[in-house]
Design an enzyme around this catalytic site. Structure first.
Site, PDB file in Angstrom:
ATOM      1  N   ASP A   1       0.830  -1.209   0.000  1.00  0.00           N
ATOM      2  CA  ASP A   1       0.000   0.000   0.000  1.00  0.00           C
ATOM      3  C   ASP A   1       0.864   1.258   0.000  1.00  0.00           C
ATOM      4  O   ASP A   1       0.521   2.250  -0.662  1.00  0.00           O
ATOM      5  CB  ASP A   1      -0.925   0.003   1.214  1.00  0.00           C
ATOM      6  CG  ASP A   1      -1.974  -1.096   1.145  1.00  0.00           C
ATOM      7  OD1 ASP A   1      -2.236  -1.593   0.036  1.00  0.00           O
ATOM      8  OD2 ASP A   1      -2.527  -1.451   2.211  1.00  0.00           O
TER       9      ASP A   1
ATOM     10  N   LEU B   1     -19.452 -26.871 -22.287  1.00  0.00           N
ATOM     11  CA  LEU B   1     -19.007 -28.209 -21.945  1.00  0.00           C
ATOM     12  C   LEU B   1     -20.176 -29.184 -21.958  1.00  0.00           C
ATOM     13  O   LEU B   1     -21.298 -28.834 -21.615  1.00  0.00           O
ATOM     14  CB  LEU B   1     -18.369 -28.216 -20.550  1.00  0.00           C
ATOM     15  CG  LEU B   1     -17.085 -27.389 -20.382  1.00  0.00           C
ATOM     16  CD1 LEU B   1     -16.654 -27.422 -18.918  1.00  0.00           C
ATOM     17  CD2 LEU B   1     -15.979 -27.928 -21.266  1.00  0.00           C
TER      18      LEU B   1
ATOM     19  N   LYS C   1     -13.460 -28.557 -12.146  1.00  0.00           N
ATOM     20  CA  LYS C   1     -14.382 -27.622 -12.775  1.00  0.00           C
ATOM     21  C   LYS C   1     -14.687 -26.479 -11.818  1.00  0.00           C
ATOM     22  O   LYS C   1     -15.118 -26.711 -10.689  1.00  0.00           O
ATOM     23  CB  LYS C   1     -15.683 -28.337 -13.161  1.00  0.00           C
ATOM     24  CG  LYS C   1     -16.771 -27.422 -13.683  1.00  0.00           C
ATOM     25  CD  LYS C   1     -16.404 -26.823 -15.035  1.00  0.00           C
ATOM     26  CE  LYS C   1     -17.597 -26.091 -15.650  1.00  0.00           C
ATOM     27  NZ  LYS C   1     -17.955 -24.853 -14.897  1.00  0.00           N
TER      28      LYS C   1
END
Length: 265
Positions: free
Chosen positions: A38, A84, A115
């Protein structure tokens, strides 16, 4: 600070911050505390505000654009994004293998990947720089969501190599982000999202990139639309190449699958 010194300092900070982000969001191996990142980011912001011409499209300060869109532009996929197919049992899986072997012969090996349930995206890079990100849509026509995809910290704005290619993957909402989002919505007496997939899709279709940025999304890349002259001849080689370019890919699948019994084809 004169312009020449500022130019060098800005470039050094951009490279350093991009490296730190890669270590944190892709490798999951941060080398510096958040406070140090930061501090360096604030330093870069100050330089770019003093010298606006030093602000580049791939600067870490440009992850979240300030412009709120009125609508998403439609984009045509040069290569269709196919969906798919499903295999619900062993017979379905064996039938898939049979069709593959009929098409390419018996010299076949498979890559198994977990998946991810999110939103399929297409990303186009030119000379290593992200120029467009789009949804799958109906497979041939999607929506330009570049400004929202740029807010995903694990997604590189500039690749390690200056290559031009289209890559595809799945943007998703991690469990922690989903739980935090629904907690905040419940506190505001808003309807919580039913599941992370809907939350991810809704986040990436926000017209205000700042809202998408606040949702803390992530992305895995799993394919190259057109390997062209890369020399890649196997899907596994494509995954290795994506990793080499700086993309985040699923690597835990190999360990996960190895702990289970696979079907012998």
């Amino acid at each position: 600070m004169d312009f020449q010194s500022a130019e060098k300092k800005a470039k050094d900070l951009q490279n350093l911050l991009n490296q730190y982000a890669y270590e944190y969001y892709v490798l999951d191996q941060p080398s510096v505390p958040d406070a140090e990142y930061d501090r360096l980011l604030r330093e870069l912001i100050e330089i770019e505000e003093q010298f606006p011409e030093l602000q580049t499209p791939d600067s870490p300060t440009q992850r979240v654009g300030g412009e709120i869109l009125t609508m998403f532009n439609k984009v045509q996929h040069a290569i269709p994004m196919l969906s798919l197919g499903n295999a619900f049992n062993e017979d379905d899986l064996r039938d898939f293998d049979r069709r593959v072997r009929q098409g390419v012969g018996d010299n076949v090996s498979y890559v198994c990947e977990l998946k991810i349930d999110g939103l399929a995206v297409s990303l186009i890079y030119e000379d290593g720089l992200l120029i467009r990100g789009a949804t799958r849509g109906d497979g041939t026509t999607g929506e330009d969501i570049t400004s929202n995809l740029r807010t995903i910290r694990s997604l590189p704005i500039r690749l390690i190599e200056k290559v031009s290619l289209e890559v595809r993957g799945e943007a998703f909402m991690p469990k922690k982000s989903f739980e935090a989002l629904n907690k905040a919505r419940t506190e505001r007496e808003e309807e919580p999202f039913a599941n992370p997939r809907n939350a991810a899709a809704g986040s990436l279709r926000q017209l205000d990139p700042k809202i998408a940025a606040s949702r803390n999304l992530d992305v895995f890349l799993y394919g190259i639309a057109n390997v062209g002259d890369t020399g890649i001849r196997a899907h596994s080689e494509g995954l290795d190449y994506l990793e080499k370019l700086g993309f985040k890919r699923i690597k835990s699948a190999e360990k996960w699958i190895a702990s289970r019994v696979l079907l012998t084809m």
